[in-house]
Motif scaffolding. Structure first.
Motif, PDB file in Angstrom:
ATOM      1  N   THR A  30       0.854  -1.185   0.000  1.00 31.98           N
ATOM      2  CA  THR A  30       0.000   0.000   0.000  1.00 31.98           C
ATOM      3  C   THR A  30       0.887   1.231   0.000  1.00 31.98           C
ATOM      4  O   THR A  30       1.827   1.321   0.790  1.00 31.98           O
ATOM      5  CB  THR A  30      -0.921   0.003   1.239  1.00 31.98           C
ATOM      6  N   TYR A  31       0.605   2.148  -0.897  1.00 36.54           N
ATOM      7  CA  TYR A  31       1.383   3.377  -1.027  1.00 36.54           C
ATOM      8  C   TYR A  31       0.465   4.587  -0.927  1.00 36.54           C
ATOM      9  O   TYR A  31      -0.593   4.609  -1.566  1.00 36.54           O
ATOM     10  CB  TYR A  31       2.083   3.447  -2.392  1.00 36.54           C
ATOM     11  N   THR A  32       0.854   5.576  -0.167  1.00 36.49           N
ATOM     12  CA  THR A  32       0.136   6.844  -0.121  1.00 36.49           C
ATOM     13  C   THR A  32       0.780   7.774  -1.135  1.00 36.49           C
ATOM     14  O   THR A  32       1.945   8.159  -0.980  1.00 36.49           O
ATOM     15  CB  THR A  32       0.182   7.462   1.291  1.00 36.49           C
ATOM     16  N   SER A  36       3.546  11.951   2.844  1.00 34.34           N
ATOM     17  CA  SER A  36       2.813  12.685   3.880  1.00 34.34           C
ATOM     18  C   SER A  36       2.123  13.932   3.327  1.00 34.34           C
ATOM     19  O   SER A  36       1.157  14.414   3.904  1.00 34.34           O
ATOM     20  CB  SER A  36       3.752  13.078   5.023  1.00 34.34           C
ATOM     21  N   GLY A  37       2.612  14.447   2.188  1.00 33.68           N
ATOM     22  CA  GLY A  37       1.984  15.618   1.569  1.00 33.68           C
ATOM     23  C   GLY A  37       0.702  15.289   0.825  1.00 33.68           C
ATOM     24  O   GLY A  37      -0.079  16.181   0.490  1.00 33.68           O
ATOM     25  N   VAL A  43       3.686  15.737  -7.823  1.00 30.92           N
ATOM     26  CA  VAL A  43       3.860  14.421  -7.197  1.00 30.92           C
ATOM     27  C   VAL A  43       4.555  13.425  -8.115  1.00 30.92           C
ATOM     28  O   VAL A  43       4.850  12.316  -7.692  1.00 30.92           O
ATOM     29  CB  VAL A  43       2.507  13.815  -6.723  1.00 30.92           C
ATOM     30  N   GLY A  44       4.823  13.820  -9.348  1.00 29.47           N
ATOM     31  CA  GLY A  44       5.428  12.903 -10.315  1.00 29.47           C
ATOM     32  C   GLY A  44       6.709  12.264  -9.830  1.00 29.47           C
ATOM     33  O   GLY A  44       6.957  11.087 -10.073  1.00 29.47           O
ATOM     34  N   ILE A  59      -3.196   4.930  -2.301  1.00 28.26           N
ATOM     35  CA  ILE A  59      -4.134   5.730  -1.516  1.00 28.26           C
ATOM     36  C   ILE A  59      -3.901   7.188  -1.888  1.00 28.26           C
ATOM     37  O   ILE A  59      -2.784   7.689  -1.805  1.00 28.26           O
ATOM     38  CB  ILE A  59      -3.932   5.514  -0.007  1.00 28.26           C
ATOM     39  N   PHE A  60      -4.959   7.834  -2.337  1.00 27.90           N
ATOM     40  CA  PHE A  60      -4.914   9.243  -2.701  1.00 27.90           C
ATOM     41  C   PHE A  60      -5.629  10.026  -1.606  1.00 27.90           C
ATOM     42  O   PHE A  60      -6.845   9.906  -1.446  1.00 27.90           O
ATOM     43  CB  PHE A  60      -5.620   9.476  -4.042  1.00 27.90           C
ATOM     44  N   ASN A  61      -4.883  10.807  -0.837  1.00 23.45           N
ATOM     45  CA  ASN A  61      -5.461  11.658   0.207  1.00 23.45           C
ATOM     46  C   ASN A  61      -5.457  13.106  -0.276  1.00 23.45           C
ATOM     47  O   ASN A  61      -4.407  13.618  -0.682  1.00 23.45           O
ATOM     48  CB  ASN A  61      -4.646  11.555   1.502  1.00 23.45           C
TER      49      ASN A  61
END
Length: 124
Positions: A30-32, A36-37, A43-44, A59-61
């Motif tokens: 699992t990757y966010t 933390s940002g 984000v590339g 996971i896209f927050n």
């Protein structure tokens, strides 16, 4: 007696299938996205040094009032356009399973993708 042996073999097969399915699921990482940002601009580079596999979960927050996540093709990624019928995620806590090969995601809010709010991930 033959029926009992057949039943035991069937039970063993079912148990083996369940164990293999569990093992496959346990292997998924699992990757966010963005760390933390979270899902934001530029984000590339977040993917550097990571090895993604089919079945891994992204996971896209983000704040759903100002961002979204759209799964797009390479053309949609390159041109920052959302094709008709594209899957749009809007929860702010989206979980997306990677498929084998190229996976492309953009934010469809005006100017966001052009500002670097997009990510391309290759899953093996």
């Amino acid at each position: 007696m033959a029926l009992q042996g057949r039943g035991n073999a069937m039970m063993a097969t079912v148990l083996l299938c369940v164990l293999l399915l569990h093992f496959d699921m346990a292997q998924a990482a699992t990757y966010t996205v963005g760390g933390s940002g979270g899902w934001s601009f530029n984000v590339g580079g977040w993917t550097k040094g990571k090895r993604f596999k089919a079945g891994d979960i992204l996971i896209f927050n983000y704040s759903p009032s100002i961002h979204d996540v759209v799964a797009v093709s390479k053309a949609g990624y390159d041109t920052c356009t959302t094709p008709k019928g594209a899957k749009v995620y809007k929860s702010g806590k989206d979980q997306i399973k990677l498929v084998k090969g190229k996976n492309y995601f953009i934010c469809s809010f005006s100017g966001h993708c052009q500002g670097g709010m997009k990510v391309a991930i290759t899953a093996v």
